[in-house]
Enzyme design. Structure first.
Site, mmCIF file in Angstrom:
data_model
loop_
_atom_site.group_PDB
_atom_site.id
_atom_site.type_symbol
_atom_site.label_atom_id
_atom_site.label_comp_id
_atom_site.label_asym_id
_atom_site.label_seq_id
_atom_site.Cartn_x
_atom_site.Cartn_y
_atom_site.Cartn_z
ATOM 1 N N LYS A 173 24.982 -4.925 -26.353
ATOM 2 C CA LYS A 173 24.139 -5.902 -25.654
ATOM 3 C C LYS A 173 24.079 -5.557 -24.164
ATOM 4 C CE LYS A 173 24.758 -10.001 -23.666
ATOM 5 N NZ LYS A 173 23.602 -10.013 -22.766
ATOM 6 N N GLU A 248 36.488 -4.115 -18.161
ATOM 7 C CA GLU A 248 36.250 -3.601 -16.803
ATOM 8 C C GLU A 248 35.639 -4.742 -16.010
ATOM 9 O OE1 GLU A 248 37.228 -0.695 -15.880
ATOM 10 O OE2 GLU A 248 37.706 0.098 -17.854
ATOM 11 N N CYS A 282 30.465 -2.173 -8.485
ATOM 12 C CA CYS A 282 31.824 -2.721 -8.578
ATOM 13 C C CYS A 282 32.802 -1.936 -7.703
ATOM 14 C CB CYS A 282 32.282 -2.706 -10.027
ATOM 15 S SG CYS A 282 32.131 -1.076 -10.766
ATOM 16 N N GLU A 384 35.163 -12.228 -4.919
ATOM 17 C CA GLU A 384 34.137 -11.187 -5.069
ATOM 18 C C GLU A 384 32.766 -11.749 -4.704
ATOM 19 O OE1 GLU A 384 32.891 -9.837 -9.032
ATOM 20 O OE2 GLU A 384 33.119 -7.794 -8.304
#
Ligand code: NAD
Length: 481
Positions: A173, A248, A282, A384
Protein backbone atom coordinates in the site's frame (compact mmCIF):
# COMPACT_ATOMS: atom_id res chain seq x y z
CA UNK A 1 -9.49 13.52 -14.06
CA UNK A 2 -7.30 10.43 -13.65
CA UNK A 3 -8.88 7.37 -12.01
CA UNK A 4 -6.29 5.10 -10.39
CA UNK A 5 -6.85 1.37 -10.10
CA UNK A 6 -5.69 -1.35 -7.80
CA UNK A 7 -3.23 -3.91 -9.17
CA UNK A 8 -4.48 -7.30 -8.03
CA UNK A 9 -3.68 -10.71 -9.49
CA UNK A 10 -1.96 -9.16 -12.48
CA UNK A 11 -4.85 -6.88 -13.47
CA UNK A 12 -5.73 -3.22 -12.97
CA UNK A 13 -9.11 -3.20 -11.26
CA UNK A 14 -11.51 -0.82 -9.54
CA UNK A 15 -12.16 -1.09 -5.81
CA UNK A 16 -15.07 -3.41 -5.04
CA UNK A 17 -17.00 -0.59 -3.38
CA UNK A 18 -16.49 1.68 -6.44
CA UNK A 19 -15.68 4.46 -3.98
CA UNK A 20 -12.84 6.93 -4.61
CA UNK A 21 -10.87 9.57 -2.71
CA UNK A 22 -9.70 12.91 -4.10
CA UNK A 23 -6.04 13.19 -5.02
CA UNK A 24 -4.57 16.71 -4.76
CA UNK A 25 -1.82 18.40 -6.69
CA UNK A 26 -0.01 20.28 -3.89
CA UNK A 27 1.55 22.80 -6.27
CA UNK A 28 -1.92 24.12 -7.21
CA UNK A 29 -4.11 22.91 -4.33
CA UNK A 30 -6.46 21.39 -6.95
CA UNK A 31 -7.91 17.88 -7.12
CA UNK A 32 -6.50 16.16 -10.19
CA UNK A 33 -7.18 12.48 -9.66
CA UNK A 34 -9.26 9.85 -7.91
CA UNK A 35 -7.75 7.10 -5.77
CA UNK A 36 -9.49 3.81 -4.99
CA UNK A 37 -10.98 3.99 -1.50
CA UNK A 38 -10.29 0.27 -1.04
CA UNK A 39 -11.23 -1.74 2.01
CA UNK A 40 -10.93 -5.17 3.61
CA UNK A 41 -12.66 -6.84 0.63
CA UNK A 42 -9.98 -5.63 -1.77
CA UNK A 43 -7.19 -6.57 0.65
CA UNK A 44 -8.67 -10.06 1.03
CA UNK A 45 -8.69 -10.52 -2.75
CA UNK A 46 -5.10 -9.30 -2.94
CA UNK A 47 -3.96 -11.64 -0.16
CA UNK A 48 -5.69 -14.56 -1.82
CA UNK A 49 -3.96 -13.77 -5.13
CA UNK A 50 -0.58 -13.43 -3.39
CA UNK A 51 -1.06 -16.67 -1.44
CA UNK A 52 -1.96 -18.54 -4.63
CA UNK A 53 1.10 -17.17 -6.42
CA UNK A 54 3.51 -17.89 -3.58
CA UNK A 55 4.28 -21.54 -4.22
CA UNK A 56 5.32 -20.96 -7.81
CA UNK A 57 7.17 -17.68 -7.23
CA UNK A 58 9.11 -18.97 -4.23
CA UNK A 59 10.22 -21.92 -6.35
CA UNK A 60 11.09 -19.81 -9.36
CA UNK A 61 14.86 -19.79 -9.75
CA UNK A 62 16.77 -16.82 -8.40
CA UNK A 63 18.06 -16.18 -11.91
CA UNK A 64 14.55 -15.89 -13.26
CA UNK A 65 13.38 -13.64 -10.41
CA UNK A 66 16.47 -11.53 -10.97
CA UNK A 67 15.74 -11.17 -14.69
CA UNK A 68 12.24 -9.88 -14.01
CA UNK A 69 13.45 -7.40 -11.39
CA UNK A 70 16.10 -6.20 -13.85
CA UNK A 71 13.42 -5.68 -16.45
CA UNK A 72 11.36 -3.62 -13.98
CA UNK A 73 14.44 -1.48 -13.29
CA UNK A 74 15.02 -0.99 -17.02
CA UNK A 75 11.41 0.04 -17.59
CA UNK A 76 11.54 2.51 -14.70
CA UNK A 77 14.59 4.09 -16.34
CA UNK A 78 12.94 4.14 -19.75
CA UNK A 79 10.00 6.00 -18.17
CA UNK A 80 12.20 8.38 -16.17
CA UNK A 81 10.60 11.63 -17.35
CA UNK A 82 7.05 10.35 -17.07
CA UNK A 83 7.60 8.99 -13.55
CA UNK A 84 9.50 12.08 -12.39
CA UNK A 85 6.73 14.32 -13.66
CA UNK A 86 4.10 12.17 -11.95
CA UNK A 87 6.06 12.27 -8.69
CA UNK A 88 6.44 16.06 -8.86
CA UNK A 89 2.72 16.60 -9.51
CA UNK A 90 1.64 14.16 -6.81
CA UNK A 91 4.10 15.22 -4.11
CA UNK A 92 4.98 18.85 -4.89
CA UNK A 93 8.70 18.12 -5.05
CA UNK A 94 10.81 19.72 -7.80
CA UNK A 95 10.73 17.71 -11.03
CA UNK A 96 14.52 18.07 -11.19
CA UNK A 97 14.87 16.35 -7.79
CA UNK A 98 12.52 13.52 -8.73
CA UNK A 99 14.45 13.04 -11.98
CA UNK A 100 17.87 13.16 -10.30
CA UNK A 101 17.09 11.23 -7.10
CA UNK A 102 13.70 9.56 -6.59
CA UNK A 103 13.17 7.72 -9.85
CA UNK A 104 16.79 6.64 -10.53
CA UNK A 105 16.94 5.39 -6.95
CA UNK A 106 13.74 3.35 -7.44
CA UNK A 107 15.33 1.70 -10.50
CA UNK A 108 18.51 1.18 -8.50
CA UNK A 109 16.57 -0.54 -5.70
CA UNK A 110 15.21 -3.13 -8.14
CA UNK A 111 18.56 -3.61 -9.83
CA UNK A 112 20.41 -3.84 -6.53
CA UNK A 113 18.18 -6.64 -5.22
CA UNK A 114 18.11 -8.36 -8.62
CA UNK A 115 21.82 -8.90 -8.18
CA UNK A 116 21.90 -9.19 -4.37
CA UNK A 117 19.70 -12.27 -4.42
CA UNK A 118 22.07 -14.03 -6.80
CA UNK A 119 25.05 -13.31 -4.56
CA UNK A 120 23.23 -14.02 -1.32
CA UNK A 121 24.70 -16.93 0.61
CA UNK A 122 23.66 -18.49 3.87
CA UNK A 123 25.85 -19.56 6.75
CA UNK A 124 27.26 -22.92 7.68
CA UNK A 125 28.72 -23.93 11.06
CA UNK A 126 31.11 -26.77 11.25
CA UNK A 127 31.37 -28.84 14.48
CA UNK A 128 34.75 -30.53 14.32
CA UNK A 129 34.48 -34.28 13.60
CA UNK A 130 30.83 -34.30 14.63
CA UNK A 131 28.51 -32.50 12.28
CA UNK A 132 27.91 -29.66 9.91
CA UNK A 133 25.10 -27.15 10.25
CA UNK A 134 23.81 -25.09 7.41
CA UNK A 135 21.14 -22.44 7.34
CA UNK A 136 18.34 -22.48 4.81
CA UNK A 137 16.98 -19.03 4.06
CA UNK A 138 13.41 -19.46 2.83
CA UNK A 139 10.94 -16.78 1.75
CA UNK A 140 8.34 -16.21 4.44
CA UNK A 141 5.10 -15.96 2.44
CA UNK A 142 2.97 -12.90 1.74
CA UNK A 143 4.68 -9.71 2.84
CA UNK A 144 2.74 -6.56 3.72
CA UNK A 145 4.61 -3.42 2.62
CA UNK A 146 3.33 0.02 3.63
CA UNK A 147 5.09 3.25 2.64
CA UNK A 148 4.81 7.02 3.24
CA UNK A 149 4.43 10.06 0.96
CA UNK A 150 7.78 11.80 1.16
CA UNK A 151 9.81 9.66 -1.27
CA UNK A 152 6.92 7.77 -2.83
CA UNK A 153 8.40 5.38 -5.42
CA UNK A 154 11.86 5.36 -3.85
CA UNK A 155 10.64 3.99 -0.49
CA UNK A 156 7.91 1.79 -1.99
CA UNK A 157 10.51 0.01 -4.14
CA UNK A 158 12.98 -0.16 -1.22
CA UNK A 159 10.59 -2.68 0.37
CA UNK A 160 9.07 -4.41 -2.63
CA UNK A 161 12.35 -5.18 -4.41
CA UNK A 162 13.98 -7.22 -1.57
CA UNK A 163 10.67 -8.89 -0.70
CA UNK A 164 10.20 -10.12 -4.28
CA UNK A 165 13.87 -10.95 -4.79
CA UNK A 166 13.78 -13.20 -1.73
CA UNK A 167 10.81 -15.09 -3.18
CA UNK A 168 7.92 -13.61 -1.23
CA UNK A 169 4.70 -12.37 -2.74
CA UNK A 170 3.60 -8.90 -1.72
CA UNK A 171 0.50 -6.94 -0.84
CA UNK A 172 1.61 -3.31 -0.82
CA UNK A 173 0.00 0.00 0.00
CA UNK A 174 1.51 3.33 -1.03
CA UNK A 175 0.52 6.49 0.79
CA UNK A 176 -2.94 7.72 -0.20
CA UNK A 177 -1.39 11.19 -0.42
CA UNK A 178 1.05 10.20 -3.21
CA UNK A 179 -0.24 7.06 -4.98
CA UNK A 180 0.51 7.97 -8.60
CA UNK A 181 3.93 6.42 -9.22
CA UNK A 182 2.93 3.20 -7.43
CA UNK A 183 0.00 3.07 -9.86
CA UNK A 184 2.36 3.58 -12.81
CA UNK A 185 4.61 0.86 -11.40
CA UNK A 186 1.69 -1.60 -11.75
CA UNK A 187 1.77 -1.27 -15.54
CA UNK A 188 5.55 -1.56 -15.54
CA UNK A 189 5.33 -4.84 -13.61
CA UNK A 190 2.77 -6.19 -16.07
CA UNK A 191 5.02 -5.21 -19.00
CA UNK A 192 8.06 -6.75 -17.27
CA UNK A 193 6.26 -10.10 -17.08
CA UNK A 194 5.93 -10.31 -13.30
CA UNK A 195 3.60 -13.29 -12.81
CA UNK A 196 0.02 -12.57 -11.71
CA UNK A 197 -0.47 -12.18 -7.96
CA UNK A 198 3.23 -11.88 -7.10
CA UNK A 199 2.87 -8.16 -6.41
CA UNK A 200 -0.48 -6.61 -5.51
CA UNK A 201 -0.93 -2.89 -4.91
CA UNK A 202 -4.02 -1.84 -3.00
CA UNK A 203 -4.70 1.89 -2.78
CA UNK A 204 -6.58 3.63 -0.01
CA UNK A 205 -6.56 5.00 3.49
CA UNK A 206 -4.22 3.88 6.25
CA UNK A 207 -6.83 2.97 8.85
CA UNK A 208 -8.77 0.94 6.22
CA UNK A 209 -6.33 -0.66 3.77
CA UNK A 210 -3.18 -0.37 5.88
CA UNK A 211 -4.84 -1.78 8.96
CA UNK A 212 -6.45 -4.62 6.94
CA UNK A 213 -2.96 -5.59 5.74
CA UNK A 214 -1.39 -5.34 9.19
CA UNK A 215 -4.09 -7.43 10.85
CA UNK A 216 -4.53 -10.01 8.07
CA UNK A 217 -3.86 -13.52 9.45
CA UNK A 218 -2.28 -14.68 6.16
CA UNK A 219 0.37 -11.94 6.12
CA UNK A 220 3.17 -13.05 8.44
CA UNK A 221 5.51 -10.08 7.98
CA UNK A 222 5.05 -6.35 7.78
CA UNK A 223 7.53 -3.82 6.49
CA UNK A 224 6.37 -0.33 7.39
CA UNK A 225 7.83 3.15 6.87
CA UNK A 226 5.99 6.13 8.30
CA UNK A 227 5.31 8.07 11.47
CA UNK A 228 6.23 6.83 14.95
CA UNK A 229 2.60 7.01 16.16
CA UNK A 230 1.42 4.84 13.27
CA UNK A 231 4.32 2.46 13.90
CA UNK A 232 3.30 2.11 17.52
CA UNK A 233 -0.27 1.31 16.50
CA UNK A 234 0.90 -1.26 13.94
CA UNK A 235 3.17 -2.92 16.51
CA UNK A 236 0.22 -3.24 18.90
CA UNK A 237 -1.75 -5.17 16.28
CA UNK A 238 1.09 -7.21 14.81
CA UNK A 239 3.04 -8.19 17.93
CA UNK A 240 0.36 -10.43 19.49
CA UNK A 241 0.01 -12.11 16.08
CA UNK A 242 3.79 -12.85 16.22
CA UNK A 243 4.41 -11.18 12.88
CA UNK A 244 7.88 -10.25 11.75
CA UNK A 245 8.08 -6.47 11.88
CA UNK A 246 10.36 -3.91 10.28
CA UNK A 247 9.49 -0.37 11.36
CA UNK A 248 11.22 2.68 9.86
CA UNK A 249 9.82 5.65 11.75
CA UNK A 250 10.28 9.34 12.49
CA UNK A 251 13.39 11.32 13.30
CA UNK A 252 14.74 14.58 14.67
CA UNK A 253 18.23 14.38 13.29
CA UNK A 254 21.17 16.42 14.59
CA UNK A 255 23.77 18.08 12.36
CA UNK A 256 26.94 18.77 14.34
CA UNK A 257 29.40 21.32 12.98
CA UNK A 258 32.86 21.71 14.56
CA UNK A 259 35.01 24.77 13.89
CA UNK A 260 37.71 22.69 12.13
CA UNK A 261 35.45 21.50 9.29
CA UNK A 262 35.80 22.34 5.61
CA UNK A 263 33.47 25.33 5.85
CA UNK A 264 32.45 25.70 2.22
CA UNK A 265 31.79 22.01 1.68
CA UNK A 266 29.86 21.87 4.95
CA UNK A 267 27.77 24.92 4.08
CA UNK A 268 26.66 23.58 0.70
CA UNK A 269 25.79 20.15 2.11
CA UNK A 270 24.08 21.44 5.25
CA UNK A 271 21.82 23.63 3.12
CA UNK A 272 20.80 20.48 1.24
CA UNK A 273 20.52 18.33 4.37
CA UNK A 274 18.23 20.94 5.90
CA UNK A 275 15.95 21.73 2.97
CA UNK A 276 16.08 19.14 0.17
CA UNK A 277 12.57 17.94 -0.68
CA UNK A 278 11.26 20.85 1.47
CA UNK A 279 12.86 19.21 4.52
CA UNK A 280 10.56 16.24 4.04
CA UNK A 281 13.23 13.54 4.05
CA UNK A 282 13.39 11.40 7.17
CA UNK A 283 17.19 11.89 7.05
CA UNK A 284 17.15 15.70 6.91
CA UNK A 285 18.99 17.37 9.79
CA UNK A 286 16.51 19.61 11.57
CA UNK A 287 18.63 20.54 14.62
CA UNK A 288 21.92 22.17 13.66
CA UNK A 289 24.52 22.49 16.42
CA UNK A 290 27.45 24.79 15.65
CA UNK A 291 30.63 25.23 17.66
CA UNK A 292 30.48 28.66 19.30
CA UNK A 293 33.75 29.84 17.72
CA UNK A 294 32.17 29.80 14.23
CA UNK A 295 28.51 30.34 15.17
CA UNK A 296 28.24 33.92 13.87
CA UNK A 297 30.15 33.14 10.68
CA UNK A 298 27.93 30.11 10.03
CA UNK A 299 24.75 32.00 10.80
CA UNK A 300 25.48 34.78 8.30
CA UNK A 301 26.61 32.45 5.52
CA UNK A 302 23.76 29.97 6.09
CA UNK A 303 21.04 32.63 6.07
CA UNK A 304 22.44 34.02 2.82
CA UNK A 305 22.35 30.54 1.25
CA UNK A 306 18.84 29.80 2.49
CA UNK A 307 17.50 33.15 1.32
CA UNK A 308 18.85 32.33 -2.14
CA UNK A 309 16.78 29.12 -2.38
CA UNK A 310 14.02 29.64 -4.89
CA UNK A 311 10.55 28.56 -3.82
CA UNK A 312 8.56 27.96 -6.97
CA UNK A 313 6.80 25.81 -9.50
CA UNK A 314 8.02 22.20 -9.17
CA UNK A 315 8.13 22.01 -12.98
CA UNK A 316 10.56 24.96 -13.26
CA UNK A 317 14.17 23.65 -13.46
CA UNK A 318 15.40 26.65 -11.44
CA UNK A 319 13.15 25.80 -8.46
CA UNK A 320 14.93 24.61 -5.32
CA UNK A 321 11.89 24.33 -3.07
CA UNK A 322 8.55 23.03 -4.33
CA UNK A 323 5.28 22.73 -2.43
CA UNK A 324 4.70 20.89 0.83
CA UNK A 325 2.79 17.67 0.32
CA UNK A 326 -0.65 18.70 1.59
CA UNK A 327 -2.65 21.49 3.14
CA UNK A 328 -2.84 19.73 6.49
CA UNK A 329 0.90 19.11 6.50
CA UNK A 330 1.57 22.76 5.63
CA UNK A 331 -0.65 23.78 8.55
CA UNK A 332 1.15 21.38 10.88
CA UNK A 333 4.59 22.70 9.89
CA UNK A 334 3.36 26.27 10.18
CA UNK A 335 2.00 25.58 13.67
CA UNK A 336 5.54 24.61 14.74
CA UNK A 337 6.85 27.98 13.54
CA UNK A 338 4.24 29.65 15.75
CA UNK A 339 5.21 27.34 18.61
CA UNK A 340 8.88 28.23 18.15
CA UNK A 341 8.00 31.92 18.54
CA UNK A 342 6.03 31.18 21.71
CA UNK A 343 9.01 29.21 23.01
CA UNK A 344 11.23 32.27 22.59
CA UNK A 345 12.81 31.51 19.20
CA UNK A 346 13.82 34.22 16.72
CA UNK A 347 12.96 33.60 13.07
CA UNK A 348 16.13 34.45 11.13
CA UNK A 349 14.61 33.80 7.71
CA UNK A 350 11.43 32.37 6.24
CA UNK A 351 8.62 31.79 8.71
CA UNK A 352 5.83 32.59 6.27
CA UNK A 353 3.82 31.03 3.47
CA UNK A 354 4.85 31.92 -0.07
CA UNK A 355 2.04 32.96 -2.39
CA UNK A 356 2.88 32.20 -6.01
CA UNK A 357 0.92 33.54 -8.95
CA UNK A 358 -1.60 32.24 -11.46
CA UNK A 359 -2.57 28.57 -11.21
CA UNK A 360 -0.07 28.12 -8.35
CA UNK A 361 -1.70 30.71 -6.08
CA UNK A 362 -3.37 28.08 -3.87
CA UNK A 363 -0.34 25.77 -3.67
CA UNK A 364 1.18 24.78 -0.35
CA UNK A 365 4.42 26.77 -0.36
CA UNK A 366 6.44 27.71 2.70
CA UNK A 367 9.64 29.75 2.82
CA UNK A 368 12.61 27.77 4.19
CA UNK A 369 12.86 28.77 7.82
CA UNK A 370 15.80 29.09 10.22
CA UNK A 371 15.20 29.67 13.92
CA UNK A 372 17.66 30.45 16.71
CA UNK A 373 17.54 31.09 20.43
CA UNK A 374 15.67 27.97 21.53
CA UNK A 375 16.43 25.66 24.43
CA UNK A 376 17.47 22.22 23.17
CA UNK A 377 14.74 20.61 25.26
CA UNK A 378 11.81 22.72 24.03
CA UNK A 379 9.09 21.08 21.92
CA UNK A 380 10.33 22.69 18.68
CA UNK A 381 13.66 20.95 19.26
CA UNK A 382 12.21 17.65 20.43
CA UNK A 383 9.25 16.91 18.12
CA UNK A 384 9.43 15.93 14.46
CA UNK A 385 8.32 18.80 12.21
CA UNK A 386 9.18 17.18 8.86
CA UNK A 387 9.25 20.39 6.83
CA UNK A 388 11.56 23.22 5.74
CA UNK A 389 12.26 24.36 9.31
CA UNK A 390 15.58 24.07 11.16
CA UNK A 391 16.92 25.42 14.41
CA UNK A 392 20.50 26.54 15.01
CA UNK A 393 22.13 26.22 18.44
CA UNK A 394 25.70 26.97 19.58
CA UNK A 395 27.81 24.55 21.62
CA UNK A 396 31.20 24.68 23.30
CA UNK A 397 32.35 21.13 24.02
CA UNK A 398 31.92 17.69 22.50
CA UNK A 399 30.24 16.45 25.70
CA UNK A 400 27.73 19.29 25.56
CA UNK A 401 26.78 18.70 21.93
CA UNK A 402 26.41 14.96 22.46
CA UNK A 403 24.06 15.60 25.37
CA UNK A 404 21.91 17.91 23.23
CA UNK A 405 22.05 15.69 20.12
CA UNK A 406 21.00 12.58 22.07
CA UNK A 407 18.22 14.30 24.03
CA UNK A 408 15.26 13.36 21.80
CA UNK A 409 13.20 10.18 21.74
CA UNK A 410 14.38 9.62 18.16
CA UNK A 411 17.62 8.15 16.80
CA UNK A 412 17.52 7.85 13.03
CA UNK A 413 20.36 9.74 11.32
CA UNK A 414 22.99 12.35 12.10
CA UNK A 415 25.82 14.18 10.40
CA UNK A 416 29.10 15.40 11.83
CA UNK A 417 31.44 17.99 10.30
CA UNK A 418 35.11 18.03 11.35
CA UNK A 419 38.53 17.32 9.81
CA UNK A 420 39.66 15.64 13.03
CA UNK A 421 38.98 11.96 12.39
CA UNK A 422 39.51 10.95 16.02
CA UNK A 423 36.93 13.46 17.17
CA UNK A 424 34.57 12.33 14.41
CA UNK A 425 34.93 8.72 15.54
CA UNK A 426 34.35 9.61 19.16
CA UNK A 427 31.17 11.49 18.28
CA UNK A 428 29.98 8.74 15.93
CA UNK A 429 30.48 6.12 18.64
CA UNK A 430 28.49 8.12 21.18
CA UNK A 431 25.62 9.33 19.02
CA UNK A 432 22.33 7.49 19.56
CA UNK A 433 21.53 7.01 15.89
CA UNK A 434 21.31 4.23 13.33
CA UNK A 435 23.21 6.27 10.73
CA UNK A 436 26.13 8.69 11.16
CA UNK A 437 27.48 10.64 8.20
CA UNK A 438 30.89 12.24 8.63
CA UNK A 439 31.64 15.18 6.32
CA UNK A 440 28.76 14.18 4.05
CA UNK A 441 25.02 13.58 4.00
CA UNK A 442 22.79 11.11 2.17
CA UNK A 443 25.78 9.33 0.69
CA UNK A 444 24.12 5.95 0.30
CA UNK A 445 25.63 2.55 -0.32
CA UNK A 446 22.65 0.21 -0.55
CA UNK A 447 24.62 -2.61 1.11
CA UNK A 448 24.71 -0.76 4.43
CA UNK A 449 22.18 -1.23 7.26
CA UNK A 450 19.51 1.46 7.13
CA UNK A 451 17.28 2.36 10.07
CA UNK A 452 17.05 3.95 13.47
CA UNK A 453 17.22 3.36 17.20
CA UNK A 454 14.85 4.40 20.01
CA UNK A 455 11.50 5.58 18.60
CA UNK A 456 12.92 5.85 15.08
CA UNK A 457 12.27 2.21 14.51
CA UNK A 458 12.88 -1.47 14.88
CA UNK A 459 15.06 -3.49 12.50
CA UNK A 460 17.09 -2.43 9.49
CA UNK A 461 16.55 -2.24 5.76
CA UNK A 462 19.22 -2.41 3.05
CA UNK A 463 21.66 -5.03 1.79
CA UNK A 464 21.61 -8.35 3.58
CA UNK A 465 19.56 -6.90 6.44
CA UNK A 466 16.51 -6.70 4.19
CA UNK A 467 17.12 -10.15 2.68
CA UNK A 468 17.35 -11.55 6.21
CA UNK A 469 14.12 -9.83 7.17
CA UNK A 470 12.31 -11.18 4.13
CA UNK A 471 13.53 -14.75 4.72
CA UNK A 472 13.17 -17.20 7.59
CA UNK A 473 16.29 -19.08 8.72
CA UNK A 474 16.12 -22.80 9.24
CA UNK A 475 19.14 -24.62 10.63
CA UNK A 476 19.87 -28.13 9.33
CA UNK A 477 22.32 -30.17 11.41
CA UNK A 478 23.88 -33.24 9.73
CA UNK A 479 25.78 -35.58 12.02
CA UNK A 480 28.78 -37.31 10.51
CA UNK A 481 28.28 -41.10 10.48
P1 NAD B 1 2.04 7.88 8.28
O1 NAD B 1 2.46 7.06 9.42
O2 NAD B 1 0.89 8.81 8.45
O3 NAD B 1 1.66 6.99 7.02
C1 NAD B 1 2.56 6.05 6.47
C2 NAD B 1 1.77 4.96 5.78
O4 NAD B 1 1.03 4.25 6.77
C3 NAD B 1 0.75 5.48 4.77
O5 NAD B 1 0.70 4.60 3.67
C4 NAD B 1 -0.55 5.42 5.55
O6 NAD B 1 -1.70 5.30 4.75
C5 NAD B 1 -0.33 4.18 6.39
N1 NAD B 1 -1.15 4.10 7.61
C6 NAD B 1 -1.70 5.12 8.30
N2 NAD B 1 -2.42 4.62 9.34
C7 NAD B 1 -2.30 3.29 9.30
C8 NAD B 1 -2.79 2.23 10.11
N3 NAD B 1 -3.59 2.45 11.16
N4 NAD B 1 -2.45 0.96 9.80
C9 NAD B 1 -1.64 0.72 8.74
N5 NAD B 1 -1.17 1.67 7.92
C10 NAD B 1 -1.47 2.95 8.20
O7 NAD B 1 3.33 8.67 7.80
P2 NAD B 1 3.45 9.74 6.65
O8 NAD B 1 2.88 11.03 7.14
O9 NAD B 1 2.95 9.18 5.38
O10 NAD B 1 5.03 9.88 6.51
C11 NAD B 1 5.80 10.74 7.25
C12 NAD B 1 6.51 10.00 8.35
O11 NAD B 1 7.29 8.96 7.82
C13 NAD B 1 7.49 10.87 9.11
O12 NAD B 1 7.36 10.61 10.49
C14 NAD B 1 8.84 10.42 8.62
O13 NAD B 1 9.91 10.61 9.52
C15 NAD B 1 8.59 8.97 8.41
N6 NAD B 1 9.57 8.40 7.50
C16 NAD B 1 10.51 7.56 8.02
C17 NAD B 1 11.48 7.02 7.19
C18 NAD B 1 12.53 6.08 7.71
O14 NAD B 1 13.20 5.45 6.92
N7 NAD B 1 12.71 5.96 9.02
C19 NAD B 1 11.48 7.32 5.82
C20 NAD B 1 10.50 8.20 5.34
C21 NAD B 1 9.54 8.72 6.19
Amino acid sequence: MIYLKNYINGALISPKSERYIDNYNPSTGEVYGQIPDSDLNDVNTAVEAASNAFDKWSNTSKDERSKILYKIADLIEQNLDKLAEAEAIDNGKPFSLAKRVDIPRAAHNFRFYATAIIHYSSESHHMEDQAVNFTHRDPVGVAGCISPWNLPLYLFSWKIAPALAAGNCVVAKPSEITPMTAFLLSSICIEAGLPDGVLNIVHGLGPKVGEAIVSHPDIPLISFTGGTQTGKHIAQIAAPMFKKLSLELGGKNPTIIFDDCDFDQMLATVTASSFDNQGQICLCGSRIFIQKTIYDKFKLAFIEKVNALKVGDPKDPSTNQGALVSKSHLEKVFSYIELAKEEGGSILCGGQRVQLEGPLKNGYYLAPTVIEGLDYLCRTNQEEIFGPVVTITPFESTEEVLKMANSTKYGLASSVWTKDISKANLVAKNLHAGIVWINCWLLRDLRTPFGGVKQSGVGREGGNEALQFFTEPKNVCIKYQ
